[in-house]
Design a protein around this motif. Structure first.
Motif, PDB file in Angstrom:
ATOM      1  N   GLY A 175       2.818   7.540   8.409  1.00  0.00           N
ATOM      2  CA  GLY A 175       2.345   6.526   9.363  1.00  0.00           C
ATOM      3  C   GLY A 175       1.179   5.664   8.912  1.00  0.00           C
ATOM      4  O   GLY A 175       0.633   4.921   9.717  1.00  0.00           O
ATOM      5  N   GLY A 176       0.793   5.741   7.642  1.00  0.00           N
ATOM      6  CA  GLY A 176      -0.362   4.964   7.171  1.00  0.00           C
ATOM      7  C   GLY A 176      -0.192   3.478   7.413  1.00  0.00           C
ATOM      8  O   GLY A 176      -1.091   2.803   7.926  1.00  0.00           O
ATOM      9  N   GLY A 177       0.985   2.981   7.066  1.00  0.00           N
ATOM     10  CA  GLY A 177       1.275   1.554   7.228  1.00  0.00           C
ATOM     11  C   GLY A 177       1.191   1.136   8.680  1.00  0.00           C
ATOM     12  O   GLY A 177       0.644   0.079   9.014  1.00  0.00           O
ATOM     13  N   GLU A 178       1.738   2.012   9.545  1.00  0.00           N
ATOM     14  CA  GLU A 178       1.734   1.678  10.971  1.00  0.00           C
ATOM     15  C   GLU A 178       0.309   1.662  11.531  1.00  0.00           C
ATOM     16  O   GLU A 178      -0.053   0.783  12.307  1.00  0.00           O
ATOM     17  N   ILE A 179      -0.471   2.643  11.084  1.00  0.00           N
ATOM     18  CA  ILE A 179      -1.872   2.699  11.540  1.00  0.00           C
ATOM     19  C   ILE A 179      -2.591   1.414  11.126  1.00  0.00           C
ATOM     20  O   ILE A 179      -3.261   0.760  11.922  1.00  0.00           O
ATOM     21  N   LEU A 220      -5.240   3.223   1.670  1.00  0.00           N
ATOM     22  CA  LEU A 220      -5.469   2.399   2.858  1.00  0.00           C
ATOM     23  C   LEU A 220      -6.886   1.826   2.870  1.00  0.00           C
ATOM     24  O   LEU A 220      -7.093   0.678   3.245  1.00  0.00           O
ATOM     25  N   ALA A 221      -7.836   2.636   2.418  1.00  0.00           N
ATOM     26  CA  ALA A 221      -9.220   2.164   2.390  1.00  0.00           C
ATOM     27  C   ALA A 221      -9.339   0.950   1.469  1.00  0.00           C
ATOM     28  O   ALA A 221      -9.987  -0.047   1.805  1.00  0.00           O
ATOM     29  N   ASP A 222      -8.669   1.029   0.321  1.00  0.00           N
ATOM     30  CA  ASP A 222      -8.705  -0.099  -0.619  1.00  0.00           C
ATOM     31  C   ASP A 222      -8.033  -1.334  -0.037  1.00  0.00           C
ATOM     32  O   ASP A 222      -8.485  -2.463  -0.236  1.00  0.00           O
ATOM     33  N   VAL A 273       3.476  -4.015   3.391  1.00  0.00           N
ATOM     34  CA  VAL A 273       4.627  -3.224   2.952  1.00  0.00           C
ATOM     35  C   VAL A 273       4.099  -1.854   2.556  1.00  0.00           C
ATOM     36  O   VAL A 273       3.150  -1.752   1.765  1.00  0.00           O
ATOM     37  N   GLU A 274       4.687  -0.823   3.143  1.00  0.00           N
ATOM     38  CA  GLU A 274       4.289   0.529   2.764  1.00  0.00           C
ATOM     39  C   GLU A 274       5.272   1.021   1.710  1.00  0.00           C
ATOM     40  O   GLU A 274       6.484   1.017   1.946  1.00  0.00           O
ATOM     41  N   ASN A 275       4.741   1.384   0.562  1.00  0.00           N
ATOM     42  CA  ASN A 275       5.622   1.847  -0.522  1.00  0.00           C
ATOM     43  C   ASN A 275       5.434   3.346  -0.734  1.00  0.00           C
ATOM     44  O   ASN A 275       4.374   3.889  -0.456  1.00  0.00           O
ATOM     45  N   THR A 297       0.840  -1.194   0.000  1.00  0.00           N
ATOM     46  CA  THR A 297       0.000   0.000   0.000  1.00  0.00           C
ATOM     47  C   THR A 297       0.881   1.252   0.000  1.00  0.00           C
ATOM     48  O   THR A 297       2.057   1.186   0.337  1.00  0.00           O
ATOM     49  N   THR A 298       0.312   2.344  -0.400  1.00  0.00           N
ATOM     50  CA  THR A 298       0.980   3.635  -0.194  1.00  0.00           C
ATOM     51  C   THR A 298       0.328   4.249   1.051  1.00  0.00           C
ATOM     52  O   THR A 298      -0.727   3.775   1.494  1.00  0.00           O
ATOM     53  N   PRO A 299       0.952   5.285   1.616  1.00  0.00           N
ATOM     54  CA  PRO A 299       0.432   5.749   2.912  1.00  0.00           C
ATOM     55  C   PRO A 299      -0.869   6.546   2.864  1.00  0.00           C
ATOM     56  O   PRO A 299      -1.478   6.739   3.912  1.00  0.00           O
TER      57      PRO A 299
END
Ligand code: ADP
Length: 347
Positions: free
Chosen positions: A286-290, A244-246, A265-267, A237-239
């Motif tokens: 922080g999207g990936g962490e959330i 994130l919704a997808d 994996v956050e890209n 995902t991207t942040p």
């Protein structure tokens, strides 16, 4: 007299298989009545092109046996089990010798799923593992371009031989499309093709087969994810919140299907300004962490926006090959280590 007939039949060969028909267990039944010999023969298939010739050879051989005045041949076909026994599978066929499957997925296109699949496969290969890469992105198979591969794979012993580059064995839906054909893959066709890619490709012994799934939660991704045996999914995902919704939707789908998710994996997480080493979080932070906290799935790594990654994709030489010791390659190596650890812990 049955013994003499059997001996006579041992002289009859299957012209294709070049072995005698008794040894091939094609002779089912022999009976003799008033000089008439009745032989039941099991063919590999009723459409056997050698049918006529085998029957004639049998008649000729049996007629020579003393006491036989006429010969009658009845035909039947071998069962599936008998055929499997007769034609044992190629020892390195399909995915029989593939130890683990890693499916790289994303909630939507353009987040770097293929870039991650390629560089993750290369990072695993650099650890000394045998690795294959299957491009199952039916919507836009981009691995041929990203690895600069344009040959069509050849066939050998009715199997497809994967192409090899940078130490990876590679197969792609794209190898079989002439140019940039628009494609409408429907469920059954996707299912059939992916099955072929798993069963009829000579993958040989592999420690990991990395599968680049189609993006999203559409029909093809479900079919493919379900076809790959005990796959563990790496979600890319991207942040940004929209991505994130997808990805949440996608994670939900895999969980519903009881497909294991290895991690996230956050890209394109940040841009590292060469001068100050400051991390600029272009797409938010922080999207990936959330997502990891929310879902309980581990964050396997955060990949920066790196112009060398994009260039590598365009030029056909991936970053892990072009600059294996760069900072971003280091991130891919760390992701590979985490994936290996997670898969080992799960088995
Ligand atoms: P997807 O498979 O999700 O559609 P791709 O891997 O094809 O995405 O990536 C889309 C584009 O973004 C490609 O041009 C690729 O080179 C580029 N790209 C992907 N990740 C990065 C990154 N971290 N930094 C720079 N460019 C990237």
């Amino acid at each position: 007299m049955e013994r003499q007939i059997r001996e006579a039949l041992e002289a009859v060969q299957d012209p294709e298989l070049k072995r005698n028909i008794v040894e091939l267990r094609m002779v089912r039944d022999i009976s003799i009545r008033d000089g008439e010999a009745r032989i039941t023969l099991a063919l590999t298939t009723m459409g056997c092109p050698m049918k006529k010739r085998i029957v004639e050879d049998v008649e000729r051989a049996v007629r020579k046996v003393a006491g036989v005045s006429s010969v009658h041949v009845e035909l039947t076909v071998m069962s599936r089990e008998e055929l499997d026994h007769l034609f044992p599978k190629h020892p390195l066929q399909g995915i029989e010798k593939v130890a683990r499957f890693i499916a790289v997925a994303s909630g939507k296109g353009g987040v770097g799923k293929t870039t991650v699949a390629i560089n993750l496969a290369l990072a695993l290969s650099r650890e000394g593992f045998q690795v294959g890469l299957l491009d199952a992105d039916v919507y836009g198979p981009s691995i041929p371009t990203m690895l600069d591969l344009s040959e069509r794979p050849r066939a050998e012993a009715k199997m497809i031989v994967p192409l090899e580059k940078f130490g990876l064995k590679i197969m792609s839906f794209g190898f079989f499309l002439g140019g940039a054909q628009p494609l409408i893959w429907r469920g059954p066709l996707v299912g059939k093709t992916i099955k072929q890619f798993l069963d009829e490709v000579m993958w040989g012994h592999l420690d990991y087969l990395v599968v680049d799934l189609p993006p999203g939660t559409g029909d093809p991704s479900i079919t493919i994810a379900q076809s790959v045996p005990s796959a563990s999914v790496v979600m890319v995902t991207t942040p940004q919140e929209v991505a994130l919704a997808d990805v949440r939707k996608s994670i939900g789908m895999f969980e519903e299907m009881h497909i294991e998710i290895c991690g996230i994996v956050e890209n394109m997480s940040y841009f590292s300004c060469g001068h100050s080493k400051e991390r600029i979080e272009i797409f938010g932070s922080g999207g990936g962490e959330i997502l990891s906290r929310e879902t309980g799935l581990p964050l396997l790594g955060s990949i920066p926006i790196d112009i060398k990654l994009r260039k590598g994709g365009d030029m056909g030489v991936p970053l892990m090959v072009e600059a294996p010791d760069s900072e971003t390659s280091e991130v891919f190596r760390a992701i590979a280590q985490k994936v290996i650890g997670r898969l080992n812990a799960g088995s």
